[in-house]
Structures are given as C-alpha cells and as structure tokens.
Design a protein around this motif. Structure first.
Motif, mmCIF file in Angstrom:
data_model
loop_
_atom_site.group_PDB
_atom_site.id
_atom_site.type_symbol
_atom_site.label_atom_id
_atom_site.label_comp_id
_atom_site.label_asym_id
_atom_site.label_seq_id
_atom_site.Cartn_x
_atom_site.Cartn_y
_atom_site.Cartn_z
ATOM 1 N N ARG A 1 -12.966 5.039 13.020
ATOM 2 C CA ARG A 1 -12.275 5.834 12.017
ATOM 3 C C ARG A 1 -10.785 5.600 12.142
ATOM 4 N N HIS A 2 -10.059 6.050 11.162
ATOM 5 C CA HIS A 2 -8.604 5.922 11.244
ATOM 6 C C HIS A 2 -7.975 7.127 10.595
ATOM 7 N N LYS B 1 -8.970 -9.048 13.306
ATOM 8 C CA LYS B 1 -8.044 -9.687 14.226
ATOM 9 C C LYS B 1 -7.914 -8.966 15.561
ATOM 10 N N SER B 2 -8.414 -7.754 15.649
ATOM 11 C CA SER B 2 -8.209 -7.019 16.897
ATOM 12 C C SER B 2 -9.386 -7.081 17.862
ATOM 13 N N LYS C 1 -7.209 2.643 -1.912
ATOM 14 C CA LYS C 1 -8.192 1.680 -1.434
ATOM 15 C C LYS C 1 -7.543 0.816 -0.357
ATOM 16 N N GLU C 2 -7.818 1.178 0.857
ATOM 17 C CA GLU C 2 -7.197 0.467 1.954
ATOM 18 C C GLU C 2 -8.205 -0.450 2.643
ATOM 19 N N ILE D 1 -13.690 -0.472 15.077
ATOM 20 C CA ILE D 1 -13.001 0.688 14.525
ATOM 21 C C ILE D 1 -13.991 1.659 13.908
ATOM 22 N N LEU E 1 0.827 -1.188 0.000
ATOM 23 C CA LEU E 1 0.000 0.000 0.000
ATOM 24 C C LEU E 1 0.873 1.254 0.000
ATOM 25 N N LEU F 1 -7.268 -3.919 4.080
ATOM 26 C CA LEU F 1 -6.341 -3.772 5.189
ATOM 27 C C LEU F 1 -7.104 -3.451 6.474
ATOM 28 N N MET F 2 -8.041 -2.530 6.355
ATOM 29 C CA MET F 2 -8.817 -2.111 7.517
ATOM 30 C C MET F 2 -9.621 -3.281 8.071
ATOM 31 N N LYS G 1 -8.967 -6.445 7.868
ATOM 32 C CA LYS G 1 -8.081 -7.377 8.572
ATOM 33 C C LYS G 1 -7.819 -6.915 9.983
ATOM 34 N N VAL G 2 -7.526 -5.631 10.104
ATOM 35 C CA VAL G 2 -7.246 -5.103 11.439
ATOM 36 C C VAL G 2 -8.463 -5.255 12.337
ATOM 37 N N GLU H 1 -3.305 5.487 12.632
ATOM 38 C CA GLU H 1 -3.896 5.200 13.934
ATOM 39 C C GLU H 1 -5.378 4.915 13.749
ATOM 40 N N PHE H 2 -5.846 3.996 14.521
ATOM 41 C CA PHE H 2 -7.257 3.624 14.464
ATOM 42 C C PHE H 2 -7.957 4.108 15.714
ATOM 43 N N PHE H 3 -9.161 4.607 15.553
ATOM 44 C CA PHE H 3 -9.933 5.055 16.705
ATOM 45 C C PHE H 3 -11.254 4.318 16.724
ATOM 46 N N GLY H 4 -11.645 3.874 17.871
ATOM 47 C CA GLY H 4 -12.905 3.149 17.966
ATOM 48 C C GLY H 4 -13.142 2.694 19.387
#
Lengths: 125, 125
Positions: free
Chosen positions: B112-113, B105-106, B94-95, B110, A98, B98-99, B101-102, A116-119
């Motif tokens: 926003r980022h 697995k987390s 276009k992410e 989420i 990417l 990726l988003m 996946k995060v 950074e991710f916010f949530g």
DNA sequence: GTTTTTGCAAACTTTTTGCATGCGG
DNA sequence: CCGCATGCAAAAAGTTTGCAAAAAC
C-alpha cells in the motif's frame, strides 16, 4: 546553522546525528546517539526549529513516531518502508506531472506532499 | 461486521460514526460522537481490528494523531490537508503507472502507499 | 550584558494493557 | 454456557512546556 539563531552544542549534536544516518530518525534515535550530551527536550526543540526552517523534513511512517531527515543534499524523494523489518529505502521518481494535475484540478495551493510506500523489502518477501 | 467476530454495540457505534462522516476521523472524534455509549479503549480496539481486516484505512496527517476512514464504498484516493484550517478533501488520481515503476525498479513488494498533500485550501489562500 | 537556549522535571496527549465483569451466539 | 469483548483504571510512549540557570554573541 543559520536562521539568525545560535549555533549551540545541542543543535550541533542533532545535525551531527542526522548527517551520519541515511535514514529518517526519530527524536529518540537522535537522542541515543548523543550519549547524555544534550537533553531530549532540546532535541525536540531543535527539530521543530529546523523543520520550520526547512532544514529537515518530517515524516510519519505509521507507527506513531515522527521521523526527521536532513534536507541538505538530499533530492526530493520518497520512501519504501518494509512492514516486516522496518527498513527504509529511498526512492526517487518523477511525479511532477501528477502533482500538477492535482494542483490544477483541486484549487488547493499545494506546498508539500508525502508519498510513502509500505510493503516488503526483498529480504523479507 | 464480519471476520468471525461479534457484532457488539461499541463496534456498531464506531462503524456508525465513521459512516456518518466523509472525512477521516481520530479515535477521539469517533468517541465524542457516541456520547458515553462505549469506552475509548473499545474504540481503539475496534479500529485496530478493523484496520487489520481492511475495513478501515489508517492515515497520518502529521499532527500525531491517527485517522481512520471506512474502506467500504470509497474508491482508492488521497487527501488534500489544509495546513491552515485543517480541512481535508479527497482527491482521486490515476497514479497506477507511477506505482508500477516504483515496484519494478525497487524490488519491493508494495502493499500500500500513502500519498497526502499539504497546503492551503481555496478558502485559506 | 542581554537575549537566546538549555536542562530538568512535570504535564499532556494519544494509545495500549490488565483484569474482573458482562454480553453475544 | 463459554469465550470473546467491554469498561474501568492504570500505564506506556511520544511530545510539549515552565522556569531558573547557563551559554551565545
């Protein structure tokens, strides 16, 4: 430390505080951990020095305070910031392709990026 | 505006300033554009209101100032921030995967980022 | 001994807040 | 009218800076 700079007590204290924490810390948090053994201004000066020498990485999570994390040992990673409890978790992800795409199509010479991710963390959902 | 709130002069001026600029602006920058026709405090209050209602998006590029951009019309995007001249360019990418996946697995929810790139623009390289 | 770094205090910058007044609907 | 929003001024909060004294090396 290194960088041809002196290893002084305030600097040791900053490194110490940072290495005992697994989350990015604010200057105030670092300062609090060292109970009057060094000045806040020295904390800031040390953080600036270390940031410039890539010993620490600086982050902003949107609350107006900068946070710092030792680079040493840490893989390149990103964060999940809980907007409710403020907790911070690390995430690792392979975003290499990417980043390359962005670099190629933009003509920018990208030196670093913040993601950074916010949530809401599991406990706060 | 909307949100069941009043459309007042300071608010118009903020929207106006933001819509005439294609880059995220600081509160000061917005304030400067409106030549004493509204107070800085009102700018801040308006920005807070609009941020909460998702009319503007807030960014931090690492210099200790928050920046704001109208959501209206803009696609979801990220920024390339030149560390030399301070110029800001938009990037779209276009992410999505990726988003996901995060998120998966987390266990994080989420919302926003932020993804910002820092480096050197073509002119500054 | 000389240069770098510190502590302290003061200043600066960005953002927030209290409150009486004023404007919008 | 009535309540929300504004302007103004003051205060927070975070960070930076000047300078004499102290610590590294």
């Amino acid at each position: 430390m290194k960088v041809g700079k002196r290893m002084t007590r305030p600097r040791k204290l900053v490194v110490d505080a940072l290495s005992k924490n697994d989350k990015p810390m604010t200057a105030q948090e670092i300062y609090s951990k060292m109970k009057n053994k060094a000045d806040l201004a020295s904390v800031y000066r040390t953080l600036e020095l270390m940031t410039k020498n890539n010993l620490v990485q600086e982050y902003e999570f949107g609350d107006g305070k900068k946070r710092y994390e030792l680079v040493n040992g840490h893989e390149h990673h990103h964060h999940l910031v809980c907007q409710h409890c403020g907790n911070v978790e690390d995430v690792e992800m392979k975003e290499g392709e990417l980043m390359e795409k962005v670099a190629n199509k933009s003509g920018f010479k990208i030196e670093r990026h913040n993601l950074e991710f916010f949530g809401l963390c599991q406990d706060c959902q």
